[in-house]
Design a protein around this motif. Structure first.
Motif, PDB file in Angstrom:
ATOM      1  N   GLU A 498       0.414  -1.067   0.183  1.00  9.39           N
ATOM      2  CA  GLU A 498      -0.522   0.061  -0.155  1.00  9.39           C
ATOM      3  C   GLU A 498       0.599   1.208  -0.074  1.00  9.39           C
ATOM      4  O   GLU A 498       0.645   2.425  -0.514  1.00  9.39           O
ATOM      5  CB  GLU A 498      -1.252   0.096   1.287  1.00  9.39           C
ATOM      6  CG  GLU A 498      -1.341   1.480   1.527  1.00  9.39           C
ATOM      7  CD  GLU A 498      -2.627   1.047   2.488  1.00  9.39           C
ATOM      8  OE1 GLU A 498      -3.621   1.434   2.597  1.00  9.39           O
ATOM      9  OE2 GLU A 498      -2.251   1.073   3.475  1.00  9.39           O
ATOM     10  N   LEU A 534      -4.415  -3.369  -3.182  1.00  6.37           N
ATOM     11  CA  LEU A 534      -3.832  -2.603  -2.160  1.00  6.37           C
ATOM     12  C   LEU A 534      -2.907  -3.442  -1.071  1.00  6.37           C
ATOM     13  O   LEU A 534      -4.266  -3.945  -0.084  1.00  6.37           O
ATOM     14  CB  LEU A 534      -3.460  -1.207  -1.718  1.00  6.37           C
ATOM     15  CG  LEU A 534      -3.452  -0.501  -3.490  1.00  6.37           C
ATOM     16  CD1 LEU A 534      -4.120   1.035  -2.911  1.00  6.37           C
ATOM     17  CD2 LEU A 534      -2.496  -0.318  -3.932  1.00  6.37           C
ATOM     18  N   THR A 535      -1.692  -4.194  -0.124  1.00  4.22           N
ATOM     19  CA  THR A 535      -2.470  -5.042   0.453  1.00  4.22           C
ATOM     20  C   THR A 535      -0.656  -4.695   1.233  1.00  4.22           C
ATOM     21  O   THR A 535      -0.323  -3.500   1.034  1.00  4.22           O
ATOM     22  CB  THR A 535      -2.205  -6.335   0.257  1.00  4.22           C
ATOM     23  OG1 THR A 535      -2.064  -6.249   1.425  1.00  4.22           O
ATOM     24  CG2 THR A 535      -1.231  -6.797  -0.536  1.00  4.22           C
ATOM     25  N   HIS A 537      -0.419  -3.754   4.436  1.00  3.91           N
ATOM     26  CA  HIS A 537      -1.037  -2.010   4.269  1.00  3.91           C
ATOM     27  C   HIS A 537      -0.990  -1.679   5.275  1.00  3.91           C
ATOM     28  O   HIS A 537      -0.126  -2.296   7.142  1.00  3.91           O
ATOM     29  CB  HIS A 537      -2.518  -2.303   4.275  1.00  3.91           C
ATOM     30  CG  HIS A 537      -3.682  -3.215   4.859  1.00  3.91           C
ATOM     31  ND1 HIS A 537      -3.379  -3.114   6.484  1.00  3.91           N
ATOM     32  CD2 HIS A 537      -4.658  -4.244   5.473  1.00  3.91           C
ATOM     33  CE1 HIS A 537      -3.881  -3.866   7.450  1.00  3.91           C
ATOM     34  NE2 HIS A 537      -4.568  -4.294   6.538  1.00  3.91           N
ATOM     35  N   PRO A 551      -1.108   5.515   4.025  1.00  3.00           N
ATOM     36  CA  PRO A 551      -2.615   4.859   3.136  1.00  3.00           C
ATOM     37  C   PRO A 551      -2.773   6.003   2.223  1.00  3.00           C
ATOM     38  O   PRO A 551      -4.672   5.852   2.221  1.00  3.00           O
ATOM     39  CB  PRO A 551      -4.200   4.559   4.438  1.00  3.00           C
ATOM     40  CG  PRO A 551      -3.376   5.709   5.942  1.00  3.00           C
ATOM     41  CD  PRO A 551      -1.767   6.214   5.084  1.00  3.00           C
ATOM     42  N   VAL A 594      -8.284  -2.694  -0.668  1.00  7.99           N
ATOM     43  CA  VAL A 594      -7.847  -2.585   0.083  1.00  7.99           C
ATOM     44  C   VAL A 594      -7.909  -3.378   1.136  1.00  7.99           C
ATOM     45  O   VAL A 594      -9.097  -3.435   1.649  1.00  7.99           O
ATOM     46  CB  VAL A 594      -7.262  -1.274   1.356  1.00  7.99           C
ATOM     47  CG1 VAL A 594      -6.254  -0.566   2.192  1.00  7.99           C
ATOM     48  CG2 VAL A 594      -7.418   0.039   0.202  1.00  7.99           C
TER      49      VAL A 594
END
Length: 799
Positions: A498, A534-535, A537, A551, A594
């Motif tokens: 992320e 998106l990981t 995160h 983020p 996410v």
């Protein structure tokens, strides 16, 4: 000039085999395109110069770029000759930022422009419209944009052309993508990385890319780096990238035409030899050295040599408009007339303004025209993915929060099935910067390899000559390859940490603008959506620390037109499956998902997950005890916020059982906006019914708190909304300590409820103190033990 040597010799003996008439037609097409390009820069009227030029016929604002245009026109004309001679399926990608005049001119000449814009026919009136609309209010931009037939590349920003070209070539084995790289563009970081895309191109299953480095010497005001290094150094650089460079150098048109035609013949023969050897099993297993072209011609070639006593052609002064005061200075007006008449327009266009047969003699027909190639309007070719039922890959949830799973690993198992289901049509790829396994998507390696054309050692895993995964440690290159793949009608997913997706902020901007514009063009067909996962995160980058905690990409995304943007925060594995299936089916969007990769609670069974994702947000009745009349609303968006909100709700049930708590989870972030602001927005009456019009709302959000305020500021109850989220407090610490540092932990949320629900303050002072003490004890524990306390680590929903 022969391949790789600094010489004036013409390449191969075939250099003189071209019929004089053939090269004369190429020259006529080139001159016609140059004439039309100059006209676009300057004229509002008198397109055929049937009367002396006057100031009233000149545009009041001269906007556009000439310097790169004659070279782009030269390449287009010669590629046309090659297509006609060998029936080549070819696309044309332009890297130089403001090469719009060239593409508008050439697509008008070949007819593809008028087919898409009948109001701009191939005659004098159409030519007048072509000229007037360029860089004019209500007209078209000066760069290669969606409005230009044959384009897949937004020329408004430099650096992405070569990545787009390689992405277009993936899984298109009969396609040749010619890509002009400007010598200024070659200085950008994304382009410098893109030279390495040849290490991933499979000569069996993919098409070919022909990079054309256009050395014209200058940028806006400075020399171009690659044009000023010794030729031997440039040659070594390009060979070091793995290419076999061919050179065409000069400023004498007849000589350049002969060399260009012969060199392109030689290059096409090399491409076909490489592909034939690979496709018949005769290759030696060594990565092929693909040919490329270096075109060295003057900047602003064929334009004014000198203006006001200073040199222009071949200098930075030719970059934009060489004659800047045409309306005010009679000498500039005279020079413009001489310049345009130097192309001998009477030989190129008949009295009605139609291109003469000689000009069109080497223009391909139908789909072979580069402006009409279906791959450049990928929606014409797109096929729906065969998506296996994600329900078969769901985790079993007997009771909310009773078990844990890794959401992205669950997704990886489904993506493996997606790849397997589309093995024959090869319409899906996964792109990522060396993070597929780190992001827990490695189940895909059961059915595919990572595509790789370099050396393979015995210790390597999952490397193969042809695979559905492309990994390269450049977010720029991953994004560019995926964009080229999508715009030519295929499907894909980009997974990334992320925090580091910000590397492609500007690339995302350009692609979103492309989609926004393309949606308004009736002839452009919808293409598969750009899907981000998106990981790794912000809330689980506790081990990597502050540098990996950001983020903010969602905030950037939300600046774009609502018709294009979608943002999803699935709270567990099953909701992630449902969201991913939806995104892979969609068209013309940018979808941002996410989701966490670490073990987390499974809250919803698959059918409940589908219902919840379809709604986009909703009341979790099993977690609420409000009986339709809440004292407080606990809302959440994101997996970590969801866990903390449910833990806070549990604490409130335990210590204040009489308090009526409503729990609301948000999957589709855009549902928070009014329906007048976003297609996914929630009508005010629905929003008020869920969030109430007068009760406190404590909202735990995955990203920056002000994002939720931005989305909801027009709602009735916004004054009672209090948002917790990431407040830029990060370090290397435990997962729960990250939440405490940013005041989004369960204990802080309980305190927020006590502070904001009327009547609770004085009578809950002891509970408030206990919550504060637990935060303090937590901090002491993690500094002593290096991990979160068992009461946090082992917590589960028990109601």
């Amino acid at each position: 000039m022969t391949s790789g040597t600094r010489t004036t010799a013409e390449p191969a003996a075939v250099a003189r085999t071209f019929a004089k008439e053939e090269l004369r037609c190429v020259d006529a097409l080139w001159r016609a395109a140059n004439y039309l390009s100059v006209g676009q820069l300057y004229l509002m009227d008198n397109p055929l110069l049937t009367e002396p030029l006057s100031a009233r016929q000149i545009k009041p604002r001269l906007l556009g770029h000439w310097g790169t245009t004659p070279g782009l026109n030269l390449v287009y004309a010669h590629l046309n000759r090659l297509i006609v001679a060998h029936d080549v399926n070819m696309m044309y990608v332009i890297g130089p930022g403001h090469g719009g005049p060239a593409l508008f001119a050439n697509t008008w000449l070949e007819g593809s422009y008028s087919e898409n814009y009948p109001e701009v026919p191939r005659d004098a009136e159409g030519m007048r419209t072509l000229f007037r609309q360029f860089s004019f209010p209500g007209g078209v931009p000066s760069h290669v944009a969606p409005q230009v037939p044959g384009s897949i590349h937004e020329g408004g920003e430099l650096g992405y052309s070569l990545a787009h070209a390689y992405g277009a070539a993936f899984d298109n084995p009969d396609l040749v993508v010619a890509c002009v790289v400007g010598d200024g563009e070659a200085e950008t970081g994304p382009l410098a990385t893109s030279w390495h895309a040849n290490k991933f191109l499979d000569p069996v299953g993919d098409g070919a890319v022909l990079p054309i480095l256009h050395l014209n010497g200058y940028k806006i005001a400075n020399p171009a780096v690659l044009a000023r290094i010794p030729r031997e150094e440039l040659d070594a650089l390009l060979r070091g990238y793995g290419y076999a460079p061919h050179y065409v150098v000069g400023d004498d048109p007849p000589t350049v035409h002969r060399r260009m035609a012969a060199t392109l013949e030689e290059i096409l023969a090399e491409i076909r030899r490489i592909q034939h050897a690979a496709r018949t099993g005769r290759a030696d297993g060594v990565r092929p050295r693909w040919p490329m072209l270096v075109l060295d011609t003057p900047k602003g070639w064929t334009g004014p040599h000198t203006v006001d006593g200073v040199p222009v052609e071949g200098t930075w002064r030719a970059h934009q408009v060489p004659l800047a005061r045409v309306r005010e200075d009679p000498e500039h007006l005279r020079l413009l007339g001489e310049w345009m008449r130097s192309y001998r327009p009477e030989e190129l266009f008949d009295p009605a303004g139609r291109p003469r047969p000689e000009v069109l003699a080497l223009v391909p027909e139908g789909d072979r025209r580069m402006g009409a190639n279906p791959h450049a309007n990928g929606g014409l070719l797109v096929r729906d993915l065969r998506l296996p039922d994600f329900r078969g890959h769901a985790v079993v949830v007997d009771k909310p929060g009773c078990c844990l799973s890794e959401p992205t690993r669950t997704l990886g198992r489904w993506l493996a099935a997606v790849i397997e289901s589309n093995a024959d049509n090869r319409d899906f790829r996964l792109f990522g910067p060396d993070e597929t396994a780190s992001n827990r998507l490695d189940p895909v390696y059961r059915v595919t390899d990572k595509q790789w054309q370099g050396e393979i050692h015995a210790v390597d895993e999952h490397l193969g000559r042809s695979g559905r995964v492309v990994e390269v440690l450049s977010e720029h290159l991953c994004q560019g390859l995926l964009e080229g793949y999508l715009l030519t009608g295929r499907h894909g997913l980009f997974d990334c940490y992320e925090a580091f997706i910000h590397v492609v902020d500007s690339m995302f901007n350009q692609h979103a603008k492309w989609l926004e514009t393309a949606r308004r063009l009736g002839w452009r067909r919808p293409v598969p959506s750009l899907n981000y996962l998106l990981t790794s995160h912000v809330w689980r980058q506790d081990h990597n620390g502050f540098s990996h905690q950001d983020p903010g990409f969602v905030d950037l995304v939300m600046n774009k037109k609502p018709e294009v943007i979608r943002v999803y925060l699935p709270p567990d594995a099953n909701t992630l499956l449902s969201v991913a299936d939806h995104c892979l089916r969609s068209r013309d969007y940018v979808n941002v998902i996410v989701a966490g990769k670490n073990h987390g609670p499974d809250w919803l069974g698959i059918e409940d997950a589908v219902l919840h994702c379809t709604r986009g947000l909703g009341i979790w009745e099993w977690a609420s005890n409000d009986d339709g009349h809440p004292d407080v609303v606990l809302a959440c968006a994101g997996d970590a916020p969801t866990l903390e909100v449910l833990a806070a709700a549990s604490l409130l049930r335990e210590h204040l059982p009489e308090l009526k708590v409503r729990v609301v989870n948000v999957v589709d972030l855009m549902r928070l906006q009014p329906d007048t602001a976003h297609p996914h927005g929630l009508a005010d009456r629905e929003f008020d019914a869920i969030f109430t019009t007068d009760r406190p709302i404590i909202f735990a959000y995955h990203g920056y708190p002000w994002t939720v305020h931005r989305l909801t500021y027009r709602r009735t109850n916004h004054g009672n909304l209090h948002v917790r989220g990431y407040t830029e407090e990060g370090t290397t610490t435990t997962p729960f300590d990250m939440l405490v540092r940013n005041d989004m932990d369960r204990f802080r949320l309980v305190i927020d409820v006590l502070d904001r629900v009327p009547g609770l303050g004085a009578r809950t002072a002891r509970l408030r103190q206990r919550m504060r003490d637990r935060r303090i004890r937590h901090g002491q524990w993690v500094r002593r033990h290096g991990e979160d306390p068992p009461e946090v680590r082992d917590w589960c929903w028990r109601w």
